[in-house]
Design an enzyme around this catalytic site. Sequence first.
Site, PDB file in Angstrom:
ATOM      1  N   ASN A   7       0.703  -1.365  -0.112  1.00  0.00           N
ATOM      2  CA  ASN A   7      -0.102  -0.586   0.243  1.00  0.00           C
ATOM      3  C   ASN A   7       1.122   1.183   0.377  1.00  0.00           C
ATOM      4  OD1 ASN A   7      -2.050   2.002   0.241  1.00  0.00           O
ATOM      5  ND2 ASN A   7      -2.762   1.233   2.207  1.00  0.00           N
ATOM      6  N   LYS A  14       3.306   0.746   2.676  1.00  0.00           N
ATOM      7  CA  LYS A  14       2.883  -0.399   3.728  1.00  0.00           C
ATOM      8  C   LYS A  14       2.718  -1.545   3.424  1.00  0.00           C
ATOM      9  CE  LYS A  14      -0.951   1.904   6.282  1.00  0.00           C
ATOM     10  NZ  LYS A  14      -2.396   1.809   6.950  1.00  0.00           N
ATOM     11  N   ARG A  90      -2.229  -2.393  -3.479  1.00  0.00           N
ATOM     12  CA  ARG A  90      -4.084  -1.673  -3.331  1.00  0.00           C
ATOM     13  C   ARG A  90      -3.887  -0.250  -4.199  1.00  0.00           C
ATOM     14  NH1 ARG A  90      -6.077   1.517   2.346  1.00  0.00           N
ATOM     15  NH2 ARG A  90      -8.221   1.410   1.284  1.00  0.00           N
ATOM     16  N   HIS A 179     -13.827   1.932  -0.333  1.00  0.00           N
ATOM     17  CA  HIS A 179     -13.415   1.315   0.835  1.00  0.00           C
ATOM     18  C   HIS A 179     -13.700   0.139  -0.090  1.00  0.00           C
ATOM     19  CE1 HIS A 179     -13.743   4.012   4.006  1.00  0.00           C
ATOM     20  NE2 HIS A 179     -12.852   4.047   4.020  1.00  0.00           N
ATOM     21  N   GLY A 209     -14.377   3.732  10.158  1.00  0.00           N
ATOM     22  CA  GLY A 209     -12.764   4.064   9.925  1.00  0.00           C
ATOM     23  C   GLY A 209     -12.182   5.457  10.428  1.00  0.00           C
ATOM     24  N   ARG A 240     -13.748  14.746   7.635  1.00  0.00           N
ATOM     25  CA  ARG A 240     -14.151  14.950   6.158  1.00  0.00           C
ATOM     26  C   ARG A 240     -15.991  15.625   6.611  1.00  0.00           C
ATOM     27  NH1 ARG A 240     -12.918   9.777   3.506  1.00  0.00           N
ATOM     28  NH2 ARG A 240     -10.488  10.171   4.064  1.00  0.00           N
ATOM     29  N   PHE A 283     -12.413   8.845  18.321  1.00  0.00           N
ATOM     30  CA  PHE A 283     -13.670   8.356  18.831  1.00  0.00           C
ATOM     31  C   PHE A 283     -12.740   8.341  20.670  1.00  0.00           C
ATOM     32  CE2 PHE A 283     -17.820   7.828  16.909  1.00  0.00           C
ATOM     33  CZ  PHE A 283     -18.035   9.076  15.767  1.00  0.00           C
ATOM     34  N   GLY A 332     -16.267   1.516  14.036  1.00  0.00           N
ATOM     35  CA  GLY A 332     -17.309   0.307  14.311  1.00  0.00           C
ATOM     36  C   GLY A 332     -17.131  -1.457  14.897  1.00  0.00           C
ATOM     37  N   GLU A 333     -15.969  -1.524  15.003  1.00  0.00           N
ATOM     38  CA  GLU A 333     -15.065  -2.575  15.571  1.00  0.00           C
ATOM     39  C   GLU A 333     -15.253  -2.113  16.716  1.00  0.00           C
ATOM     40  OE1 GLU A 333     -11.530  -4.105  13.731  1.00  0.00           O
ATOM     41  OE2 GLU A 333     -11.938  -3.669  11.633  1.00  0.00           O
ATOM     42  N   GLU A 383      -8.249  -6.013   4.996  1.00  0.00           N
ATOM     43  CA  GLU A 383      -8.014  -5.035   3.782  1.00  0.00           C
ATOM     44  C   GLU A 383      -6.858  -5.783   3.283  1.00  0.00           C
ATOM     45  OE1 GLU A 383      -9.417  -1.097   3.326  1.00  0.00           O
ATOM     46  OE2 GLU A 383      -9.086  -0.654   4.672  1.00  0.00           O
TER      47      GLU A 383
HETATM   48  P1  ADP Z   1      -8.064   4.270   8.750  1.00  0.00           P
HETATM   49  O1  ADP Z   1      -8.036   3.091   8.533  1.00  0.00           O
HETATM   50  O2  ADP Z   1      -9.262   4.826   8.140  1.00  0.00           O
HETATM   51  O3  ADP Z   1      -7.058   5.295   9.596  1.00  0.00           O
HETATM   52  P2  ADP Z   1      -8.714   2.925  11.365  1.00  0.00           P
HETATM   53  O4  ADP Z   1     -10.307   1.436  10.903  1.00  0.00           O
HETATM   54  O5  ADP Z   1      -7.391   2.635  11.816  1.00  0.00           O
HETATM   55  O6  ADP Z   1      -9.343   4.055  10.816  1.00  0.00           O
HETATM   56  O7  ADP Z   1     -10.387   4.112  12.230  1.00  0.00           O
HETATM   57  C1  ADP Z   1      -9.586   4.464  13.550  1.00  0.00           C
HETATM   58  C2  ADP Z   1     -10.520   4.938  14.174  1.00  0.00           C
HETATM   59  O8  ADP Z   1     -11.350   4.018  14.948  1.00  0.00           O
HETATM   60  C3  ADP Z   1     -10.145   5.781  14.854  1.00  0.00           C
HETATM   61  O9  ADP Z   1      -9.813   7.238  14.585  1.00  0.00           O
HETATM   62  C4  ADP Z   1     -10.488   6.058  15.891  1.00  0.00           C
HETATM   63  O10 ADP Z   1     -12.215   7.805  15.656  1.00  0.00           O
HETATM   64  C5  ADP Z   1     -11.298   4.904  16.030  1.00  0.00           C
HETATM   65  N1  ADP Z   1     -11.514   3.947  17.122  1.00  0.00           N
HETATM   66  C6  ADP Z   1      -9.759   3.103  16.772  1.00  0.00           C
HETATM   67  N2  ADP Z   1     -10.336   2.471  18.784  1.00  0.00           N
HETATM   68  C7  ADP Z   1     -11.176   2.538  19.129  1.00  0.00           C
HETATM   69  C8  ADP Z   1     -11.429   2.358  20.555  1.00  0.00           C
HETATM   70  N3  ADP Z   1     -11.132   1.716  20.613  1.00  0.00           N
HETATM   71  N4  ADP Z   1     -12.974   2.717  20.333  1.00  0.00           N
HETATM   72  C9  ADP Z   1     -13.159   3.914  19.819  1.00  0.00           C
HETATM   73  N5  ADP Z   1     -12.606   4.557  18.767  1.00  0.00           N
HETATM   74  C10 ADP Z   1     -11.073   3.723  18.197  1.00  0.00           C
END
Ligand code: ADP
Length: 398
Positions: A7, A14, A90, A179, A209, A240, A283, A332-333, A383
């Site tokens: 990537n 990466k 990617r 995505h 994310g 955004r 978050f 989400g996770e 991914e």
């Molecule tokens: P990207 O790949 O777009 O940078 P990620 O899927 O890694 O995004 O998500 C990053 C975001 O996930 C962080 O900015 C944060 O808002 C959120 N995040 C990560 N860990 C946690 C957690 N334990 N609780 C809540 N939000 C989280």
Amino acid sequence: MNVLVINAGSSSLKYQLIDMSTESVLSTGLIERIGEQGTTHTYKTNCVELTKEEAIENHMQAIESLMAKLADEEVGVVDGMNDIDAVGHRVAHGGCDFTESALIDHKALKAIRDNIELAPLHNPANITGIESCMAVMPKTAMVAVFDTAFHQTMPRHAYLYGLPYEAYADHKIRRFGFHGTSHKFIAKRTAEILGKDIKTLKIISCHLGNGASIAAIQYGESVDTSMGFTPLEGLVMGTRCGDIDPAIPEYLSKKLNLSDNEMNDYLNKQSGVLGLSGKSNDFRDLRHYVAKGDERAKIAIEVYCYRIKKYIGAYTAAMDGFDAISFSAGIGENDAMVRKYIIQGMDYLGLRLDEVKNLSGIKEGIISTPGSKVAALVIKTNEELMIARETAEVLEKH
Ligand code: ADP
């Protein structure tokens, strides 16, 4: 088969080496600040984790450096380049040219180049990654896996904007969606966990994310998604703005005396939950501020969740109902409260959250009650693995 997943960003690279016989990760790495002062190379395997400063002037040297690590006598995981069967790259934008992943030859490379104007920040870096890899590993097969390809199944009524048709015909202005690799992975994994054939399921996939998008996936195909011509459309994201009245940028740029570039920055980097809260795009931080009674952090999360709820309503209508909704990526996770806030009040759709499971710190699995007509799940998106799978599939076909 060992697949190297790359990537490439403009100043970072990466990578992950995956053994496809077991789908296990042999090593991962990140090279940052390529061509700048203080370039670092972080390399990890099951046994070691190293971060070293290295003089790496360009992407070609970055590929040489990662190859040296992978084949290193002490910390390496392969004997040499011959142990790498293929490289999966990617690529941000495949435009209308790619409906699936593609073997990289001169024609494919030209098409990726032709799409630079659609992704001026990302495609050039991806191309540099591909060309550097080709120079260092001339005998290894390379595959391009596009963020946009999965959404090429969207019907016309979903991808066209209400602009003069010539904007699409002459200037390619349409919704592409992004995505895609993640949404495809999430849908497949959702079907696997539910023990059902993906071709029988209507799935709403939420990739939440820092960048965030939602997709309506009917019988395995994307029929709509929230990101559009660029990744700025759709959900409220970390920084955004997502959907706004298109008249706002002109109005505000006059009020704030902003140039086009500054306005672009305002919408892409200063908005979203960062702009709403005035505190953070993360978050974890926002939760901290909410706990301390910060009203703007609370509002930011409410706006964020409400936008997702609205899209779920739209995709319910688009697919005449749905069978499963999956939450994935950093928010989400991990953020159970976001999931709860989004799902609550959806009894009318036959969707019942299992509150205990949702709050249990579950990393992957079903979070709806056993009697819920519609299933809700947490899916750990991957991914890199999806890129490696696509790469292996493309090679098998050739
Ligand atoms: P990207 O790949 O777009 O940078 P990620 O899927 O890694 O995004 O998500 C990053 C975001 O996930 C962080 O900015 C944060 O808002 C959120 N995040 C990560 N860990 C946690 C957690 N334990 N609780 C809540 N939000 C989280």
